[in-house]
Design a protein around this motif. Structure first.
Motif, PDB file in Angstrom:
ATOM      1  N   HIS A   1      13.463  57.951  74.927  1.00 50.00           N
ATOM      2  CA  HIS A   1      13.016  58.410  76.253  1.00 50.00           C
ATOM      3  C   HIS A   1      13.514  59.827  76.556  1.00 50.00           C
ATOM      4  N   ASN A   2      13.924  60.558  75.511  1.00 54.35           N
ATOM      5  CA  ASN A   2      14.478  61.905  75.683  1.00 54.35           C
ATOM      6  C   ASN A   2      15.606  61.886  76.706  1.00 54.35           C
ATOM      7  N   ALA A   3      16.475  60.873  76.589  1.00 55.44           N
ATOM      8  CA  ALA A   3      17.509  60.671  77.598  1.00 55.44           C
ATOM      9  C   ALA A   3      18.920  60.714  77.021  1.00 55.44           C
ATOM     10  N   ALA A   4      19.043  60.978  75.729  1.00 58.50           N
ATOM     11  CA  ALA A   4      20.360  61.092  75.089  1.00 58.50           C
ATOM     12  C   ALA A   4      20.154  61.679  73.700  1.00 58.50           C
ATOM     13  N   MET A   5      21.260  62.074  73.079  1.00 59.10           N
ATOM     14  CA  MET A   5      21.251  62.525  71.694  1.00 59.10           C
ATOM     15  C   MET A   5      21.966  61.492  70.839  1.00 59.10           C
ATOM     16  N   ILE A   6      21.661  61.489  69.553  1.00 63.45           N
ATOM     17  CA  ILE A   6      22.311  60.572  68.628  1.00 63.45           C
ATOM     18  C   ILE A   6      22.699  61.336  67.366  1.00 63.45           C
ATOM     19  N   ILE A   7      23.906  61.062  66.889  1.00 64.36           N
ATOM     20  CA  ILE A   7      24.332  61.552  65.575  1.00 64.36           C
ATOM     21  C   ILE A   7      24.915  60.359  64.830  1.00 64.36           C
ATOM     22  N   LYS A   8      24.331  60.016  63.708  1.00 61.25           N
ATOM     23  CA  LYS A   8      24.850  58.896  62.927  1.00 61.25           C
ATOM     24  C   LYS A   8      26.126  59.315  62.209  1.00 61.25           C
ATOM     25  N   GLU A   9      26.975  58.334  61.935  1.00 68.30           N
ATOM     26  CA  GLU A   9      28.270  58.633  61.329  1.00 68.30           C
ATOM     27  C   GLU A   9      28.141  59.425  60.037  1.00 68.30           C
ATOM     28  N   ASP A  10      27.165  59.078  59.206  1.00 71.92           N
ATOM     29  CA  ASP A  10      27.041  59.771  57.913  1.00 71.92           C
ATOM     30  C   ASP A  10      26.406  61.159  58.048  1.00 71.92           C
ATOM     31  N   GLU A  11      26.072  61.556  59.283  1.00 71.58           N
ATOM     32  CA  GLU A  11      25.496  62.879  59.525  1.00 71.58           C
ATOM     33  C   GLU A  11      26.430  63.780  60.333  1.00 71.58           C
ATOM     34  N   LEU A  12      27.621  63.285  60.659  1.00 73.21           N
ATOM     35  CA  LEU A  12      28.522  64.045  61.523  1.00 73.21           C
ATOM     36  C   LEU A  12      28.953  65.365  60.899  1.00 73.21           C
ATOM     37  N   VAL A  13      29.275  65.353  59.625  1.00 68.28           N
ATOM     38  CA  VAL A  13      29.747  66.569  58.961  1.00 68.28           C
ATOM     39  C   VAL A  13      28.692  67.660  59.025  1.00 68.28           C
TER      40      VAL A  13
END
Length: 369
Positions: free
Chosen positions: A309-321
């Motif tokens: 809903h374009n209401a938050a961002m997400i970063i998965k653990e394996d993409e943090l670096v």
């Protein structure tokens, strides 16, 4: 003259704050409506509910129960014995307490308790917080009368005629945090002219989020950010050395979450169901870092229900670096994007969840009596 009915209400939910605090919120609203009601919580021995429920002013009894581990462990070998013990003791509790209604908000102990309550003809309700239900609530679904949910599409797992979309209960103190902003800044002794980042990993803590924040403290300082960091009970001794360094304050646990949310400009959080529901009501820009170590990856599903809903961002653990610095700095640099995310997430909030759930409980009480 008719005698006024004094209700007995049993609730079960525990293991994590995400199961405990919704149960307390429901109990508090029931207590407000039925001042003379008698309450009993049932939890798992040696879990945090055995401490948090009495702190909230309620009685609790513990069952010898735990979940099934993913790996073959001694705990798994003990599970059948724990289950039999818990069913036996849950039966004793139901027969002794004689509740008028049973309510489950998830956690190991809610399975035996609600199963035995339903077997003894006690009207029962489960509150499913996630977009993807756990095995306990899937098994309980055929035994209970009502299933309160927070997401659409749960007909895939539960009988449609039992489902009521209510949202997840949240603490009443979160419903008006905007009025607390100035007091919150004083409480946390925050500096003017800096953005405030609130980091939440759950009541026990999140190892990967803590590692990220420790690694990026210098980077966060270059972004003119001050940090309120709840690292959790399991990690406080490790990370408390960073208290009051580089505009960082480290907390084992935040009891005054309303003020923590009020103080924040940006939030980094896991995507447990209760956290997601609270953050919708709070209406601040959020970066979700879901835990991958949960059944059916339900935290990612919870987060994506908001991100879509374009209401938050997400970063998965394996993409943090790869992604964290880039995505975080872009958010910090764009007040417009912060405003957009905050406004959009607030539109998703179901602010009357606790009242709506208790309405369903009240219907069950009236049917029984």
């Amino acid at each position: 003259m008719a005698t006024k009915k004094t209700y007995k209400i049993v609730l079960s939910g525990g293991g994590t704050g995400g199961h405990i605090y919704p149960a307390i919120a429901i109990a508090n609203e029931l207590k407000r409506r039925f001042e003379d009601a008698e309450f009993l919580f049932v939890g798992a021995k040696d879990r945090m509910e055995m401490e948090k429920i009495p702190q909230a002013g309620y009685k609790i009894e513990g069952l010898w129960i735990s979940g099934i581990q993913r790996q073959l462990t001694m705990k798994n070998l003990m599970f059948p014995f724990k289950l039999m013990s818990s069913l036996y003791n849950a039966r004793k509790i139901v027969k002794s307490f004689k509740p008028d209604v049973a309510i489950g908000t998830g956690g190991f102990a809610s399975g035996p308790l609600l199963y035995m309550a339903s077997k003894h003809g006690i009207p029962s309700l489960i509150q499913e917080q996630n977009s993807f239900p756990g095995i306990t609530n899937k098994l309980l679904a055929k035994h209970v009368q009502k299933i309160c949910v927070a997401y659409d599409g749960l007909e895939r797992f539960f009988p449609a005629d039992k489902i009521v979309k209510t949202g997840n209960p949240v603490r009443r103190s979160l419903l008006d945090i905007n009025s607390k902003t100035e007091e919150a800044k004083k409480l946390f002794d925050l500096k003017e002219g800096k953005l405030t980042l609130l980091v939440l990993g759950g009541s026990l803590g999140a190892r990967r989020i803590n590692e990220l924040i420790e690694k990026e403290l210098d980077f966060l300082d270059t972004q003119n950010v001050q940090v309120i960091w709840q690292c959790g009970k399991l990690y406080y001794q490790q990370y408390k050395i960073y208290n009051n360094t580089l505009n960082v304050q480290v907390h084992e646990f935040l009891n005054n979450m309303d003020f923590a949310y009020a103080a924040a400009d940006i939030v980094i959080s896991r995507a447990g169901a209760s956290s997601v529901s609270e953050l919708c009501i709070v209406g601040k820009p959020v970066i979700f870092i879901p835990s991958p170590n949960v059944a059916e990856d339900h935290q990612t599903k919870n987060a994506m229900a908001i991100v879509d809903h374009n209401a938050a961002m997400i970063i998965k653990e394996d993409e943090l670096v790869v992604d964290f610095k880039n995505k975080f700095s872009q958010l910090v640099a764009s007040p417009q994007r912060q405003k957009e995310l905050g406004e959009n997430i607030k539109k998703i909030a179901l602010v009357n969840a606790t009242n709506d759930i208790v309405d369903e409980v009240e219907k069950l009480l009236k049917v029984k009596n």
